[in-house]
Design an enzyme around this catalytic site. Structure first.
Site, PDB file in Angstrom:
ATOM      1  N   GLU A 130     -18.028   0.843 -17.218  1.00 21.82           N
ATOM      2  CA  GLU A 130     -18.310  -0.592 -17.080  1.00 21.82           C
ATOM      3  C   GLU A 130     -18.031  -1.034 -15.645  1.00 21.82           C
ATOM      4  O   GLU A 130     -17.111  -0.514 -15.018  1.00 21.82           O
ATOM      5  CB  GLU A 130     -17.393  -1.407 -18.007  1.00 21.82           C
ATOM      6  CG  GLU A 130     -17.536  -1.070 -19.466  1.00 21.82           C
ATOM      7  CD  GLU A 130     -16.403  -1.640 -20.317  1.00 21.82           C
ATOM      8  OE1 GLU A 130     -15.696  -2.547 -19.849  1.00 21.82           O
ATOM      9  OE2 GLU A 130     -16.235  -1.157 -21.441  1.00 21.82           O
ATOM     10  N   LYS A 132     -16.272  -3.082 -12.832  1.00 27.09           N
ATOM     11  CA  LYS A 132     -14.976  -3.771 -12.814  1.00 27.09           C
ATOM     12  C   LYS A 132     -15.201  -5.126 -12.154  1.00 27.09           C
ATOM     13  O   LYS A 132     -15.348  -5.228 -10.944  1.00 27.09           O
ATOM     14  CB  LYS A 132     -13.921  -2.959 -12.064  1.00 27.09           C
ATOM     15  CG  LYS A 132     -12.564  -3.635 -12.127  1.00 27.09           C
ATOM     16  CD  LYS A 132     -11.451  -2.708 -11.710  1.00 27.09           C
ATOM     17  CE  LYS A 132     -10.090  -3.278 -12.027  1.00 27.09           C
ATOM     18  NZ  LYS A 132      -9.780  -4.533 -11.387  1.00 27.09           N
ATOM     19  N   ASP A 134     -14.661  -8.725 -10.621  1.00 20.69           N
ATOM     20  CA  ASP A 134     -13.571  -9.249  -9.799  1.00 20.69           C
ATOM     21  C   ASP A 134     -13.395 -10.731 -10.113  1.00 20.69           C
ATOM     22  O   ASP A 134     -13.866 -11.596  -9.401  1.00 20.69           O
ATOM     23  CB  ASP A 134     -13.909  -9.032  -8.322  1.00 20.69           C
ATOM     24  CG  ASP A 134     -12.664  -9.109  -7.467  1.00 20.69           C
ATOM     25  OD1 ASP A 134     -11.557  -9.188  -8.035  1.00 20.69           O
ATOM     26  OD2 ASP A 134     -12.798  -9.103  -6.232  1.00 20.69           O
ATOM     27  N   TYR A 242     -15.258  -7.547 -22.334  1.00 21.95           N
ATOM     28  CA  TYR A 242     -15.147  -6.085 -22.250  1.00 21.95           C
ATOM     29  C   TYR A 242     -14.179  -5.490 -23.254  1.00 21.95           C
ATOM     30  O   TYR A 242     -13.860  -4.316 -23.177  1.00 21.95           O
ATOM     31  CB  TYR A 242     -14.781  -5.651 -20.833  1.00 21.95           C
ATOM     32  CG  TYR A 242     -13.589  -6.384 -20.234  1.00 21.95           C
ATOM     33  CD1 TYR A 242     -12.321  -6.271 -20.790  1.00 21.95           C
ATOM     34  CD2 TYR A 242     -13.749  -7.171 -19.096  1.00 21.95           C
ATOM     35  CE1 TYR A 242     -11.250  -6.938 -20.237  1.00 21.95           C
ATOM     36  CE2 TYR A 242     -12.678  -7.842 -18.536  1.00 21.95           C
ATOM     37  CZ  TYR A 242     -11.425  -7.720 -19.112  1.00 21.95           C
ATOM     38  OH  TYR A 242     -10.362  -8.377 -18.566  1.00 21.95           O
ATOM     39  N   LYS A 330     -11.905   2.555  -7.976  1.00 21.06           N
ATOM     40  CA  LYS A 330     -12.130   1.437  -7.055  1.00 21.06           C
ATOM     41  C   LYS A 330     -13.052   1.840  -5.905  1.00 21.06           C
ATOM     42  O   LYS A 330     -13.019   2.980  -5.438  1.00 21.06           O
ATOM     43  CB  LYS A 330     -10.786   0.973  -6.473  1.00 21.06           C
ATOM     44  CG  LYS A 330      -9.782   0.493  -7.510  1.00 21.06           C
ATOM     45  CD  LYS A 330     -10.101  -0.871  -8.053  1.00 21.06           C
ATOM     46  CE  LYS A 330      -9.690  -1.981  -7.148  1.00 21.06           C
ATOM     47  NZ  LYS A 330      -8.326  -2.418  -7.259  1.00 21.06           N
ATOM     48  N   CYS A 424      11.034 -15.376  21.785  1.00 28.64           N
ATOM     49  CA  CYS A 424      10.351 -15.845  20.568  1.00 28.64           C
ATOM     50  C   CYS A 424       9.319 -16.916  20.924  1.00 28.64           C
ATOM     51  O   CYS A 424       9.640 -17.886  21.618  1.00 28.64           O
ATOM     52  CB  CYS A 424      11.382 -16.413  19.594  1.00 28.64           C
ATOM     53  SG  CYS A 424      10.641 -17.261  18.202  1.00 28.64           S
ATOM     54  N   CYS A 427      10.882 -20.389  19.211  1.00 24.33           N
ATOM     55  CA  CYS A 427      12.126 -21.046  19.627  1.00 24.33           C
ATOM     56  C   CYS A 427      12.621 -20.531  20.982  1.00 24.33           C
ATOM     57  O   CYS A 427      13.653 -20.989  21.470  1.00 24.33           O
ATOM     58  CB  CYS A 427      13.197 -20.848  18.561  1.00 24.33           C
ATOM     59  SG  CYS A 427      13.868 -19.176  18.558  1.00 24.33           S
ATOM     60  N   CYS A 442      13.118 -11.964  16.428  1.00 31.58           N
ATOM     61  CA  CYS A 442      13.746 -13.093  17.110  1.00 31.58           C
ATOM     62  C   CYS A 442      15.154 -13.168  16.534  1.00 31.58           C
ATOM     63  O   CYS A 442      15.330 -13.167  15.318  1.00 31.58           O
ATOM     64  CB  CYS A 442      12.970 -14.365  16.798  1.00 31.58           C
ATOM     65  SG  CYS A 442      13.949 -15.858  17.014  1.00 31.58           S
ATOM     66  N   CYS A 448      15.926 -20.828  14.437  1.00 36.11           N
ATOM     67  CA  CYS A 448      14.511 -20.769  14.830  1.00 36.11           C
ATOM     68  C   CYS A 448      13.681 -21.509  13.782  1.00 36.11           C
ATOM     69  O   CYS A 448      13.705 -21.159  12.600  1.00 36.11           O
ATOM     70  CB  CYS A 448      14.074 -19.309  14.939  1.00 36.11           C
ATOM     71  SG  CYS A 448      12.295 -19.104  15.125  1.00 36.11           S
TER      72      CYS A 448
END
Ligand code: IVH
Length: 682
Positions: A130, A132, A134, A242, A330, A424, A427, A442, A448
Site C-alpha cells: 500500500e 504510505k 503522508d 487501510y 521509505k 555570541c 549577547c 556562548c 544571554c
C-alpha cells in the site's frame, strides 16, 4: 390536500402525506449517499455536480418543511456545532500501532527473512502493498452501522475526539452501506490534504495574512484538530482507509479482503494497493510507485508491506508498539541544488551555536526552504562548505533541512570561508569551543537573552509543562520587554502585563493565564524535563523521577548514585549534580514551587509496585530484550524472578526454543506468556 375533505378524512390524508414525505426524504438521502459513494469512493460519478447540488437543495427544503424528519446522519447534517474548550481525550479500544521503517532493500529483505524464520516457513509470503500516505492517522468507530466516534492516533493509546470534524469529510459515510457489516467496526485510515488543495489553502492564507503550513501533512493535522467543524469542512480533507481496530462481528481473513469489504461498506481505500507474492514482488511494487510518485495527487513518503493473511499476522504479533508483520519502505530524502547566500549562528537553549545557511529559496518535497542547518563547525570543515557555494540540500519528512555537500568544482571566486564568531551574536559574551567537542557555546548562560528565550520555550512546550497558547512569538516579546527573565516569572504574570504586549487580545491573555494555572499540576518527570538540564531528555527525566521519587532525593544525589539509573552515564550525572548545586537554579525552583507547581509523589517503594507478590521464571530466547534486561524490568515493577518453575511460579515467560521449563510449567498448570504477551504486560 383536497379542501373539500372534512374531519377524519382530512387527518387521515395528512397522515398519508407525512408518510409519503418521510419516504421521499429517505429516498433522497439514499440517492445522495449513493451518488456521493460513486463520486468519492468509486471515482465513477454518473450525474453532474449541478444535478447533485439540485438534489441536495431539494432535500434541505424538504427537511426544512418537515423538521420532525431530520436525523443526525442525513447528508445535510455533516457540519455540526463548535466544540467548546478543547478536544476531549479518547482511549483507543485497540492501540493504534506505528510501523517499523526500512530505507534500503537489504533492510526489507531482512524483514522478510525474520518473517520466514518466525513462521518456520519457506514458502513465498503473500504481501499487501500500500502507498504510505503522508497525513494523519485516525480511527472511526461505527456501532450498528452508524458513525459514533472518531479519534486521532495521539500516542497510540489515547487520542483526541475529532468526531465533528471527521463527519465533515465527504467520503466518510455517516452510515455504512449494505447490511453485512460487523456490529462494531473501527475503521482506521489516513486523513490528508491533496497537493492541489494544500497549495490553494496556503495561497488563500498568504493573501489574508494567516498562518502558512509547511507541508500538506501539517495542514491536514491542523485542519482535523479544529474546534470549529466549519473550518475543517472548508479545508477539503480526504481520507483513505487501510485497516481496522476494534471489531465485533465477522471480518475477512486477509488484509486485501478487509480493504475490499471496507469499500463495499462505503469507505474509500487506495486503488494503488496491490497483492504481491514474495518480497521481490514488494520491491518491484516500490519501484513502480516511486516512478509514479510525482504524478500522484497526494504526498506519500514510502510504501507499506503487510503480511496479507490475518492468521499469520496474529502468529507474528508485535514488538514495542509496531507489528512484526508490516514494514514501511521509505523513499530516500529528496535532494536539490541551491546556493549559500550567507551563514548566521543561532544560539540554542544551552548556549550551543548552530551555523545556519541562508540559501536561495528552493522547493523540496513540497516545501519552500530558505534556511538549512550546517550542524556545527566540524561538519562545515568536513564538508568544505563556503558562503557562495553551490550546495546539495536535503529534507526528509519533518526533519530540518540540511546541507549535504558542497559542489566545490563550481566554487565562485568570491566564495568566503565560514568563521566561528568569537562572541555570541546575541549577547556578545565570549564563545568557547571545548577541546574534543564539536559544539561551540556562548558562556553567558541565562544572562544571554537567546538562551533565556529558548529555555522558556522549552519549559512551556507540550511535552514539558504544556502551557497551551504560550507560543514562541509571545515568549520572545515577554523576554524582550523584560516582563519575564526566568521560567519562574511566567507564573507571576498578570492580565495587564500580558495584554500590554503587541497584538495580544484580552481573551488570549486570559487563555494564557488559564493555561499557566492548569500547567501547575504536573508530574515530577515533566518538571525535571522542563527544567532543561543538559542531556536530560524525556526518557532520562522519567527514569530520574522513578529513581529519586521526589525533589529532595535529587538534591542529595551524587554522581555515583545517579549512575545507577539506566539512562545516566558519567557526563549526564555531572550535568544533573551541577544543575541542582547551582544557587540560581535553586532560587528558580523555589520560586516555581512557591507559585504552586505540584505533582503526585512518585512511589519508589516496592509495596506499591504493580507486580508485587508475583514470581516470574524466564526461559528461551527473547527477541526484543536480553534475559538481564527482562529481569531488571520485572524487578523494577516489584516482581521476583526465580530460576526454576514450581507451584509458586506466577508466570513462565517462554521465548524461542524454550525447553524443559516450559514442559514443567505445563505439567504444573503455571500460566505461560509468549514474548508478545510479556511485552504487553510490561
Ligand atoms: S498501517 C499496523 N498503512 O503510517 C500499523 N499506516 O508509521 C498501522 N500510514 O500511524 C498502520 N499509510 O499514520 C498503515 N497504508 C498504510 C499507511 C499507514 C500511512 C501511517 C499511519 C501510521 C503511520 C505509521
Amino acid at each position: 390536500m383536497d379542501p373539500r375533505l372534512r374531519g377524519d378524512d382530512r387527518l387521515r390524508c395528512r397522515g398519508d402525506e407525512m408518510a409519503i414525505m418521510k419516504q421521499s426524504i429517505e429516498k433522497l438521502r439514499a440517492t445522495l449517499n449513493e451518488h456521493n459513494y460513486r463520486y468519492y469512493v468509486l471515482d465513477d460519478p454518473i450525474i453532474s455536480d449541478a444535478k447533485y447540488d439540485q438534489l441536495f437543495k431539494q432535500l434541505k427544503e424538504y427537511e426544512a418543511l418537515h423538521p420532525e424528519c431530520l436525523t443526525n446522519d442525513s447528508p445535510t447534517q455533516r457540519v455540526g456545532a463548535k466544540v467548546s474548550g478543547s478536544l476531549a481525550p479518547i482511549q483507543h479500544a485497540i492501540p493504534m500501532l506505528s510501523l517499523d521503517n526500512g530505507f534500503s532493500v537489504e533492510e526489507i529483505y531482512a524483514f522478510d527473512q525474520r518473517i520466514h524464520d518466525r513462521l518456520k516457513n519457506n514458502d513465498l509470503i503473500e504481501y499487501m502493498c500500500e502507498p504510505k500516505m503522508d497525513g494523519l492517522a485516525v480511527s472511526i468507530r461505527y456501532e450498528k452501522g452508524r458513525l459514533v466516534k472518531a479519534a486521532t492516533r495521539g500516542d497510540g493509546q489515547t487520542g483526541e475526539d475529532i468526531t465533528q470534524n471527521i463527519r465533515t469529510i465527504a467520503s466518510v459515510p455517516l452510515v455504512l452501506r449494505g447490511k453485512n457489516y460487523p456490529d462494531v467496526l473501527e475503521v482506521r485510515g489516513e486523513v490528508y490534504l491533496s497537493k492541489k488543495k494544500f497549495e490553494e489553502l496556503n495561497e488563500r492564507a498568504s493573501q489574508s495574512g494567516e498562518k502558512i503550513f509547511a507541508n500538506p501533512r501539517n495542514a491536514a493535522a491542523g485542519s482535523v484538530r479544529q474546534l470549529d467543524p466549519r473550518i475543517t469542512a472548508a479545508r477539503s480533507l480526504e481520507i483513505v482507509c487501510y485497516g481496522i481496530g476494534d471489531v465485533i462481528g465477522d471480518i475477512p481473513h486477509k488484509q486485501s479482503d478487509i480493504l475490499a469489504a471496507l469499500q463495499t461498506w462505503g469507505h474509500r481505500v487506495n486503488p494503488e494497493s496491490a497483492v504481491v507474492k514474495g518480497i521481490v514482488g514488494c520491491v518491484a511494487y516500490y519501484e513502480k510507485l516511486a516512478k509514479k510518485r510525482e504524478r500522484l495527487p497526494y504526498e506519500i513518503d514510502g510504501v507499506v508491506y503487510k503480511v496479507n493473511v490475518i492468521d499469520l499476522q496474529n502468529q507474528l504479533g508485535m514488538i514495542s508498539r509496531a507489528p512484526r508483520w508490516a514494514i514501511a519502505h521509505k523513499f530516500p530524502a529528496e535532494e536539490v541544488m541551491t546556493t549559500v547566500k550567507s551563514v548566521t549562528f543561532q544560539v540554542g537553549r544551552t548556549g550551543a551555536l548552530t551555523p545556519v545557511a541562508h540559501v536561495k529559496p528552493v522547493l523540496v518535497q513540497g516545501v519552500t526552504v530558505s534556511n538549512a542547518t550546517l550542524h556545527n563547525m566540524d561538519e562545515i570543515h568536513r564538508k568544505d562548505i563556503q558562503v557562495g557555494d553551490r550546495v546539495v540540500l536535503r529534507r526528509a519528512g519533518d526533519v530540518i533541512p540540511e546541507i549535504v555537500r558542497a559542489l566545490v568544482q563550481y566554487r565562485p571566486d568570491h566564495a568566503k570561508k565560514i568563521q566561528l564568531p568569537s562572541h555570541c551574536p546575541v549577547c556578545h559574551a565570549v564563545v568557547e569551543q571545548i577541546e574534543g567537542e564539536a559544539v561551540a557555546r556562548c558562556l553567558a548562560g541565562l544572562a544571554c537573552p537567546a538562551q533565556r528565550k529558548e529555555s522558556i520555550k522549552h519549559f512551556a512546550s507540550r511535552r514539558a509543562m504544556d502551557v497551551e497558547g504560550l507560543g514562541d512569538k509571545t515568549i520572545d516579546q515577554l523576554v524582550e520587554t523584560g516582563l519575564v527573565d526566568s521560567i519562574a516569572d511566567l507564573y507571576t504574570l498578570t492580565e495587564t502585563q500580558l495584554s500590554s504586549l503587541e497584538r495580544m487580545a484580552e481573551k488570549s491573555a486570559n487563555n494564557i493565564l488559564d493555561a499557566l494555572e492548569k500547567s501547575k499540576k504536573t508530574t515530577l518527570a515533566r518538571f525535571l524535563y522542563a527544567l532543561g538540564i543538559r542531556e536530560v531528555g524525556e526518557a532520562t527525566a522519567k527514569q530520574l523521577a522513578m529513581h529519586v521519587g521526589d525533589l529532595p532525593g535529587i538534591f542529595s544525589a551524587t554522581e555515583e548514585s545517579l549512575q545507577e539509573i539506566d539512562e545516566v552515564g558519567p557526563v549526564v550525572a555531572k550535568h544533573i549534580v551541577r544543575f541542582f548545586k547551582d544557587k540560581n537554579n535553586r532560587h528558580v525552583m523555589d520560586a516555581l514551587l512557591k507559585s504552586g507547581i505540584h505533582w503526585e509523589k512518585v512511589s519508589i517503594e516496592k509495596k506499591d509496585l504493580p507486580l508485587k507478590g508475583k514470581t516470574f521464571v524466564l526461559t528461551g530466547t527473547l527477541d526484543s530484550l536480553s534475559r538481564t534486561d527482562a529481569k531488571e524490568k520485572l524487578e523494577s515493577l516489584g516482581a521476583k524472578v526465580a530460576g526454576s518453575v514450581s507451584t509458586k511460579t506466577s508466570y513462565l515467560v517462554a521465548g524461542a526454543d524454550a525447553g524443559s521449563k516450559l514442559q514443567k510449567a505445563k505439567e504444573l498448570g503455571v500460566a505461560v506468556l509468549d514474548e508478545t504477551q510479556f511485552l504487553t504486560l510490561l
